[in-house]
Scaffold this motif. Structure first.
Motif, PDB file in Angstrom:
ATOM      1  N   GLU A   1     -46.982 -45.497 -20.021  1.00 41.57           N
ATOM      2  CA  GLU A   1     -47.599 -44.780 -21.136  1.00 41.57           C
ATOM      3  C   GLU A   1     -47.370 -45.529 -22.451  1.00 41.57           C
ATOM      4  O   GLU A   1     -48.307 -45.707 -23.242  1.00 41.57           O
ATOM      5  N   SER A   2     -46.140 -45.980 -22.694  1.00 39.32           N
ATOM      6  CA  SER A   2     -45.842 -46.738 -23.920  1.00 39.32           C
ATOM      7  C   SER A   2     -46.596 -48.057 -23.948  1.00 39.32           C
ATOM      8  O   SER A   2     -47.055 -48.492 -25.008  1.00 39.32           O
TER       9      SER A   2
ATOM     10  N   GLU B   1     -50.025 -47.308 -25.138  1.00 38.68           N
ATOM     11  CA  GLU B   1     -50.047 -46.907 -26.550  1.00 38.68           C
ATOM     12  C   GLU B   1     -49.836 -48.091 -27.483  1.00 38.68           C
ATOM     13  O   GLU B   1     -50.454 -48.153 -28.541  1.00 38.68           O
ATOM     14  N   ARG B   2     -48.958 -49.002 -27.119  1.00 33.50           N
ATOM     15  CA  ARG B   2     -48.497 -50.035 -28.051  1.00 33.50           C
ATOM     16  C   ARG B   2     -49.118 -51.413 -27.840  1.00 33.50           C
ATOM     17  O   ARG B   2     -49.024 -52.263 -28.713  1.00 33.50           O
TER      18      ARG B   2
END
Length: 73
Positions: free
Chosen positions: A64-65, A68-69
């Motif tokens: 997930e990170s 996002e990043r």
């Protein structure tokens, strides 16, 4: 190897090559930095994905990170 570019700067705690936390040593991941996905499946600190930078630094984070990043390039 799949490569990812950081979309927005953020900071992370630092770990040594053996996976031990380096206290009081945060690292800033700059927008535009490029990392390669380590597809071997091995992680040092329990992240879902392991990314390596050309300067020898590395990151681990959740999928997930990562989404996002970073963006895949």
């Amino acid at each position: 190897m799949r490569k990812y570019k950081c979309k927005k700067s953020f900071s992370v705690e630092s770990y040594d090559a053996d996976g031990f936390l380096i206290p009081n040593n945060e690292k800033v991941i700059e927008e535009g930095e490029i990392f390669e996905l380590d597809e071997s499946g091995g992680t040092l600190i329990g992240g879902e994905v392991h990314l390596d930078n050309s300067d020898g630094s590395w990151l681990e984070m959740s999928n997930e990170s990562l989404q996002e990043r970073f963006e895949e390039i």
